[in-house]
Design an enzyme around this catalytic site. Structure first.
Site, PDB file in Angstrom:
ATOM      1  N   ARG A  59     -26.300  15.543 -17.134  1.00 44.03           N
ATOM      2  CA  ARG A  59     -26.213  15.001 -17.406  1.00 44.03           C
ATOM      3  C   ARG A  59     -26.245  15.466 -19.399  1.00 44.03           C
ATOM      4  O   ARG A  59     -25.305  14.875 -20.251  1.00 44.03           O
ATOM      5  CB  ARG A  59     -27.580  13.709 -17.680  1.00 44.03           C
ATOM      6  CG  ARG A  59     -27.042  12.889 -18.888  1.00 44.03           C
ATOM      7  CD  ARG A  59     -27.368  10.992 -18.235  1.00 44.03           C
ATOM      8  NE  ARG A  59     -28.657  11.223 -17.974  1.00 44.03           N
ATOM      9  CZ  ARG A  59     -30.302  11.659 -18.516  1.00 44.03           C
ATOM     10  NH1 ARG A  59     -30.239  11.505 -19.242  1.00 44.03           N
ATOM     11  NH2 ARG A  59     -31.593  11.612 -17.448  1.00 44.03           N
ATOM     12  N   TYR A 112      -6.624   1.365 -31.780  1.00 43.24           N
ATOM     13  CA  TYR A 112      -7.037   0.497 -30.386  1.00 43.24           C
ATOM     14  C   TYR A 112      -7.973  -0.830 -30.703  1.00 43.24           C
ATOM     15  O   TYR A 112      -8.893  -0.668 -31.106  1.00 43.24           O
ATOM     16  CB  TYR A 112      -7.338   1.841 -30.140  1.00 43.24           C
ATOM     17  CG  TYR A 112      -7.658   1.678 -28.459  1.00 43.24           C
ATOM     18  CD1 TYR A 112      -6.443   1.860 -27.586  1.00 43.24           C
ATOM     19  CD2 TYR A 112      -8.421   1.364 -27.794  1.00 43.24           C
ATOM     20  CE1 TYR A 112      -6.532   1.290 -26.150  1.00 43.24           C
ATOM     21  CE2 TYR A 112      -9.106   1.749 -26.442  1.00 43.24           C
ATOM     22  CZ  TYR A 112      -7.594   1.694 -25.801  1.00 43.24           C
ATOM     23  OH  TYR A 112      -7.932   1.172 -24.026  1.00 43.24           O
ATOM     24  N   ASP A 185      -9.769   9.712 -35.006  1.00 45.41           N
ATOM     25  CA  ASP A 185      -8.653   9.298 -33.360  1.00 45.41           C
ATOM     26  C   ASP A 185      -7.931  10.006 -33.667  1.00 45.41           C
ATOM     27  O   ASP A 185      -6.438   9.722 -33.708  1.00 45.41           O
ATOM     28  CB  ASP A 185      -9.023   7.916 -33.126  1.00 45.41           C
ATOM     29  CG  ASP A 185      -8.931   7.176 -31.404  1.00 45.41           C
ATOM     30  OD1 ASP A 185      -8.427   8.804 -30.934  1.00 45.41           O
ATOM     31  OD2 ASP A 185      -9.017   6.825 -30.572  1.00 45.41           O
ATOM     32  N   LYS A 210      -5.797  10.069 -22.269  1.00 45.69           N
ATOM     33  CA  LYS A 210      -3.949  10.240 -22.650  1.00 45.69           C
ATOM     34  C   LYS A 210      -3.671  12.043 -22.374  1.00 45.69           C
ATOM     35  O   LYS A 210      -3.252  12.034 -21.004  1.00 45.69           O
ATOM     36  CB  LYS A 210      -4.344  10.027 -24.041  1.00 45.69           C
ATOM     37  CG  LYS A 210      -4.805   8.321 -24.068  1.00 45.69           C
ATOM     38  CD  LYS A 210      -4.232   7.197 -23.207  1.00 45.69           C
ATOM     39  CE  LYS A 210      -5.632   5.877 -23.006  1.00 45.69           C
ATOM     40  NZ  LYS A 210      -5.605   5.588 -24.100  1.00 45.69           N
TER      41      LYS A 210
HETATM   42  C1  LIG Z   1      -6.998   4.800 -24.712  1.00 54.87           C
HETATM   43  C2  LIG Z   1      -7.852   5.489 -26.227  1.00 54.87           C
HETATM   44  C3  LIG Z   1      -8.542   4.929 -25.767  1.00 54.87           C
HETATM   45  C4  LIG Z   1      -9.879   4.474 -25.157  1.00 54.87           C
HETATM   46  O1  LIG Z   1      -9.760   5.685 -24.334  1.00 54.87           O
HETATM   47  P1  LIG Z   1     -10.388   5.743 -23.199  1.00 54.87           P
HETATM   48  O2  LIG Z   1     -10.515   6.666 -22.425  1.00 54.87           O
HETATM   49  O3  LIG Z   1      -9.162   4.876 -22.062  1.00 54.87           O
HETATM   50  O4  LIG Z   1     -11.381   4.826 -22.890  1.00 54.87           O
HETATM   51  C5  LIG Z   1      -8.912   5.249 -27.955  1.00 54.87           C
HETATM   52  N1  LIG Z   1      -8.451   5.321 -28.282  1.00 54.87           N
HETATM   53  C6  LIG Z   1      -7.107   5.173 -28.523  1.00 54.87           C
HETATM   54  C7  LIG Z   1      -6.082   5.246 -29.373  1.00 54.87           C
HETATM   55  C8  LIG Z   1      -6.028   5.259 -27.235  1.00 54.87           C
HETATM   56  O5  LIG Z   1      -4.865   5.313 -26.749  1.00 54.87           O
END
Ligand SMILES: *Cc1c(COP(=O)(O)O)cnc(C)c1O
Length: 404
Positions: A59, A112, A185, A210
């Site tokens: 962890r 998001y 992000d 992603k």
């Molecule tokens: C998918 C996404 C998230 C969340 O990510 P997860 O891995 O699904 O928790 C946050 N920000 C953006 C821009 C995303 O496309």
């Protein structure tokens, strides 16, 4: 054998972060173990006190996870990276490390939905409030939203789904003047297309689920520390250890494998998306396309400045036929997968108004570029002709406005 410090991006994505372990494996193995043996009483004591390096409990750290963290920090140009179980975990850790009760966040409106929910529904319960700015690249609008309690200015690099690329350098300057950190992000751009730290970001987060992982098989997230905020990296790691959104070593392995081909995939994704966006814009069934790589798009100029290598592969297309036309396309595509995800080698399609954005008021939806006839595409790396052929048969098939 690690990447030379001045290595190019593609060299660093293959070699970065690797350190040889005892058996000499060329690929960092999957260390599926909860804990790590201590050689002695003294070693246990020193690892717990921080006087000795080394792992003790997964962890708090794991060799497979640590290797991918080093690779990510190198590619983003940060001093350190903390890998966690999902993008939402990464955002939660980044915000909660930077904020305390009474603090304020200024966020771009175009973000998001999961992150918007965290800010409006969850963090608000702990005395952290947020103001949303429709155009964060407008200096007057951004300055007007800042207060003496603002600690974080938040933006996405290629905002999903409107593609309204922000002016990162301007936002960094205004945030820093006000004593706030710039948190970006960077999920939809990836460090191959954009390195926000070079434009003033203090912290960068990703959903590695992603493009970084790339194949739609494993969730993950990462928080990257630019090294500009005292103690940030250490505090984020401690918080993650206590809250516990640990990235599995197995998912870290899949992430490391995916990242080895990141530049190749991002070039292909961006190239395909531009071709599909241009093809869609010329179709009689199409009312509008939002894609920042298209000349004439609202995000085009800033995308040319900040994303010269490619503009990503998530786009919005709105059909003249409204909800029924959108429903028909979703039900008729064969190559596009109908699912809520993006950044996959496979092309994906979604109808935001009835799914991800179902709870958003219609007026707010319109402000975000989403109507009843809007579809979100995440363009994959298939052959362009096959993608347009699939869209063509779905767009031209007759549909009934009375279908249900
Ligand atoms: C998918 C996404 C998230 C969340 O990510 P997860 O891995 O699904 O928790 C946050 N920000 C953006 C821009 C995303 O496309």
């Amino acid at each position: 054998m690690t990447a030379p410090t001045q290595a190019g991006f593609s060299t660093a994505q293959v070699h970065g972060g690797f350190t040889q372990e005892s058996a000499g494996a060329r690929i960092t193995p999957i260390y599926l173990t909860n804990g790590f043996l201590f050689d002695s009483f003294e070693e246990a004591r020193d690892r717990f006190s921080g006087d000795a390096d080394g792992f003790f409990y997964s962890r708090y750290g794991n060799p497979t996870v640590a290797a991918v963290e080093r690779k990510l920090a190198g590619l983003e140009g940060g001093v350190d990276a903390l890998a966690v179980a999902s993008g939402q975990a990464a955002l939660s850790i980044a915000f909660l490390t930077l904020l305390s009760a009474g603090d304020h966040v200024v966020s771009a409106s175009s973000i998001y939905e999961g992150t918007r929910g965290l800010l409006t529904d969850d963090f608000s319960r702990f005395g952290i409030d947020a103001t949303f700015v429709a155009d964060p690249s407008d200096p007057a609008a951004l300055r007007a939203a800042l207060t003496d309690r603002t600690r974080v200015v938040f933006v996405e690099s290629i905002p999903n789904p409107r593609n309204d690329v922000p002016d990162f350098a301007l936002m960094a300057e205004i945030a820093h003047e006000a004593g706030a950190a710039l948190l970006v992000d960077n999920t939809l751009a990836t460090p191959y297309l954009l390195r926000p730290i070079e434009h003033g970001a203090d912290v960068v987060v990703h959903s590695t689920s992603k493009y970084l992982s790339g194949h739609g098989s494993s969730l993950g997230g990462v928080v990257i520390d630019a090294g500009t905020l005292p103690e940030f990296g250490q505090r984020a790691r401690e918080l993650a250890g206590r809250l516990g959104p640990t990235l599995s070593a197995f998912n870290a392995f899949l992430l490391a494998q995916g990242m080895e081909t990141l530049s190749l995939r991002m070039r292909e994704h961006s190239h395909n998306a531009l071709a599909v966006a241009a093809w869609l814009r010329d179709r009689p069934e199409v009312a509008s396309v939002h894609y920042c790589g298209l000349e004439g798009d609202a995000g085009y100029d800033l995308a040319q400045r900040y994303l010269p290598r490619g503009q990503g592969a998530v786009l919005l297309v709105t059909l003249h036929g409204g909800l029924e036309a959108a429903r028909s396309v979703v039900n008729r595509v064969q190559l596009f997968s109908h699912m809520t995800h993006l950044g996959d080698v496979r092309s994906l399609i979604m109808h935001p108004a009835s799914t991800t954005h179902t709870h958003v008021e219609p007026a707010d939806l319109a402000a975000r570029g989403i109507g009843p006839g809007t579809l979100r595409l995440s363009v994959g790396i298939e052959d362009i002709g096959d993608l347009t052929a699939d869209l063509d048969q779905a767009l031209t098939a007759p549909y009934s406005i009375h279908s249900s």
